[in-house]
Scaffold this motif. Structure first.
Motif, PDB file in Angstrom:
ATOM      1  N   LEU A 195     -64.649  -0.593  36.547  1.00 26.01           N
ATOM      2  CA  LEU A 195     -65.365  -1.865  36.520  1.00 26.01           C
ATOM      3  C   LEU A 195     -66.788  -1.705  35.997  1.00 26.01           C
ATOM      4  N   ALA A 196     -67.418  -0.592  36.325  1.00 22.49           N
ATOM      5  CA  ALA A 196     -68.812  -0.387  35.928  1.00 22.49           C
ATOM      6  C   ALA A 196     -68.955   0.082  34.497  1.00 22.49           C
ATOM      7  N   SER A 197     -67.893   0.617  33.927  1.00 22.88           N
ATOM      8  CA  SER A 197     -67.987   1.214  32.597  1.00 22.88           C
ATOM      9  C   SER A 197     -67.827   0.161  31.499  1.00 22.88           C
ATOM     10  N   LYS A 198     -68.566   0.352  30.418  1.00 21.40           N
ATOM     11  CA  LYS A 198     -68.430  -0.490  29.238  1.00 21.40           C
ATOM     12  C   LYS A 198     -67.558   0.170  28.177  1.00 21.40           C
ATOM     13  N   LYS A 199     -67.143   1.396  28.451  1.00 22.75           N
ATOM     14  CA  LYS A 199     -66.291   2.134  27.525  1.00 22.75           C
ATOM     15  C   LYS A 199     -64.864   2.195  28.062  1.00 22.75           C
ATOM     16  N   ASP A 200     -63.939   2.534  27.165  1.00 22.26           N
ATOM     17  CA  ASP A 200     -62.552   2.682  27.587  1.00 22.26           C
ATOM     18  C   ASP A 200     -62.417   3.880  28.518  1.00 22.26           C
ATOM     19  N   ILE A 201     -61.626   3.710  29.545  1.00 24.76           N
ATOM     20  CA  ILE A 201     -61.373   4.796  30.492  1.00 24.76           C
ATOM     21  C   ILE A 201     -59.870   5.013  30.585  1.00 24.76           C
ATOM     22  N   ASN A 202     -59.449   6.252  30.382  1.00 22.62           N
ATOM     23  CA  ASN A 202     -58.039   6.606  30.471  1.00 22.62           C
ATOM     24  C   ASN A 202     -57.699   7.110  31.868  1.00 22.62           C
ATOM     25  N   HIS A 203     -56.514   6.772  32.298  1.00 21.69           N
ATOM     26  CA  HIS A 203     -56.019   7.240  33.592  1.00 21.69           C
ATOM     27  C   HIS A 203     -54.584   7.717  33.394  1.00 21.69           C
ATOM     28  N   GLU A 204     -54.342   8.993  33.691  1.00 23.06           N
ATOM     29  CA  GLU A 204     -53.013   9.577  33.539  1.00 23.06           C
ATOM     30  C   GLU A 204     -52.248   9.440  34.853  1.00 23.06           C
ATOM     31  N   ALA A 205     -51.023   8.937  34.724  1.00 24.02           N
ATOM     32  CA  ALA A 205     -50.209   8.727  35.925  1.00 24.02           C
ATOM     33  C   ALA A 205     -48.753   8.961  35.596  1.00 24.02           C
ATOM     34  N   THR A 206     -48.011   9.409  36.598  1.00 22.62           N
ATOM     35  CA  THR A 206     -46.576   9.592  36.456  1.00 22.62           C
ATOM     36  C   THR A 206     -45.867   8.443  37.161  1.00 22.62           C
ATOM     37  N   VAL A 207     -45.090   7.707  36.383  1.00 23.31           N
ATOM     38  CA  VAL A 207     -44.334   6.581  36.922  1.00 23.31           C
ATOM     39  C   VAL A 207     -42.857   6.907  36.755  1.00 23.31           C
ATOM     40  N   GLY A 208     -42.201   7.212  37.876  1.00 24.22           N
ATOM     41  CA  GLY A 208     -40.816   7.650  37.781  1.00 24.22           C
ATOM     42  C   GLY A 208     -40.738   8.970  37.041  1.00 24.22           C
ATOM     43  N   ASP A 209     -39.949   9.028  35.962  1.00 21.14           N
ATOM     44  CA  ASP A 209     -39.835  10.245  35.162  1.00 21.14           C
ATOM     45  C   ASP A 209     -40.668  10.182  33.890  1.00 21.14           C
ATOM     46  N   ARG A 210     -41.607   9.234  33.851  1.00 20.53           N
ATOM     47  CA  ARG A 210     -42.424   9.062  32.649  1.00 20.53           C
ATOM     48  C   ARG A 210     -43.883   9.376  32.942  1.00 20.53           C
ATOM     49  N   PHE A 211     -44.509  10.024  31.986  1.00 22.61           N
ATOM     50  CA  PHE A 211     -45.934  10.319  32.077  1.00 22.61           C
ATOM     51  C   PHE A 211     -46.669   9.313  31.204  1.00 22.61           C
ATOM     52  N   ILE A 212     -47.567   8.530  31.811  1.00 21.88           N
ATOM     53  CA  ILE A 212     -48.223   7.427  31.121  1.00 21.88           C
ATOM     54  C   ILE A 212     -49.734   7.622  31.128  1.00 21.88           C
ATOM     55  N   ILE A 213     -50.365   7.324  29.997  1.00 19.90           N
ATOM     56  CA  ILE A 213     -51.820   7.261  29.934  1.00 19.90           C
ATOM     57  C   ILE A 213     -52.209   5.794  29.818  1.00 19.90           C
ATOM     58  N   PHE A 214     -52.874   5.279  30.829  1.00 20.38           N
ATOM     59  CA  PHE A 214     -53.317   3.894  30.835  1.00 20.38           C
ATOM     60  C   PHE A 214     -54.760   3.836  30.330  1.00 20.38           C
ATOM     61  N   THR A 215     -54.961   3.095  29.242  1.00 25.49           N
ATOM     62  CA  THR A 215     -56.304   2.923  28.681  1.00 25.49           C
ATOM     63  C   THR A 215     -56.874   1.605  29.177  1.00 25.49           C
ATOM     64  N   HIS A 216     -57.984   1.675  29.890  1.00 33.00           N
ATOM     65  CA  HIS A 216     -58.622   0.508  30.487  1.00 33.00           C
ATOM     66  C   HIS A 216     -59.730   0.027  29.551  1.00 33.00           C
TER      67      HIS A 216
END
Length: 266
Positions: A195-216
């Protein structure tokens, strides 16, 4: 010697009073829209200055209305000659559009036509229709994205989630759910940093059997901060390192135990 009356100096002469007939004759010309009177067979008997300007014919008296009015057809004209209620007919194009209201007077057989310029109204309608189509396309666009796309309010509630996001989290609807509860390893500390950042922030997470990078991604609209989360399916870092190591070994003539056995025909 005749002296001037001081009360008369600078005064304007009183205009002559118009007769009732003259006032009636002048009245249609004061109307900013076209006004016409037609006979029962459609012959133009009278028209005001606005009608002459719109029709572009100073000698339209005696012409047939359904020949002069753009787009007027026989079926519409027959309906006008039989109607007890006013009938509206729109004529023109995108540059100039006139709405003609036809009112029939049965006792005299005359048909009165009153025109109103609706050009700007129609342009506004067309612009609104185009804008609606664009909004509908924009609303459909996230579902065309093969990866998960979500939009959130500042408090982390999911506002929009595309088909890929719903499929990823195996839910029919994600709207209204908290992103911190839905997304694995989304801590309060990380959320506040997003919320505080003005830049994109990536968050790596495993959902089930998939590895996902969420770009905020942060977007400011109407003074409210809205977040878009785009998920990308990637191989985990450990697997990427293993692949790079195996690729390097193959280039250097080194093979893993599994590769050595499989490459040996005996």
């Amino acid at each position: 010697m005749i002296e001037d009356n001081p009360d008369d100096k600078g005064s304007n002469p009183t205009p002559p009073k118009l007769s009732r007939a003259q006032e009636m004759a002048e009245f249609p010309d004061m109307n900013p829209g076209p006004v016409l009177r037609l006979s029962s067979d459609g012959t133009i008997e009278m028209l005001n200055a606005a009608a002459r300007k719109v029709l572009g014919d100073q000698n339209a008296v005696g012409a047939c209305w359904y020949d002069v009015c753009p787009g007027m057809d026989t079926e519409t004209w027959l309906a006008i000659t039989k109607a007890d209620e006013p009938i509206h007919f729109e004529a023109g194009d995108s540059d100039s559009c006139i709405m003609y209201t036809h009112v029939r007077r049965p006792e005299s057989g005359h048909i009165f036509v009153y025109g109103a310029d609706v050009t700007e109204h129609r342009k506004a309608e067309m612009a609104l229709a185009e804008q609606t189509a664009v909004i509908a396309e924009m609303a459909r666009f996230p579902d065309m994205n093969p990866g998960p796309v979500l939009r959130f309010s500042k408090d982390g509630k999911i506002v929009i989630a595309n088909r890929a996001a719903r499929k990823l989290f195996k839910k029919e609807s994600l709207v209204g759910l908290s992103w911190r509860e839905v997304c694995p390893d989304m801590t309060l500390e990380l959320w506040n940093r997003i919320l505080a950042s003005k830049k994109d922030i990536n968050h790596e997470a495993t959902v089930g059997d998939r590895f996902i990078i969420f770009t905020h991604t942060s977007h400011n609209r109407s003074g409210k901060r809205v977040r878009l989360w785009r998920g990308r399916h990637r191989t985990s870092p450990s697997r990427r390192r293993a692949r790079r190591t195996n690729s390097s070994n193959r280039r250097n003539g080194l093979f893993s135990r599994h590769e050595s056995r499989s490459s040996n025909p005996f």
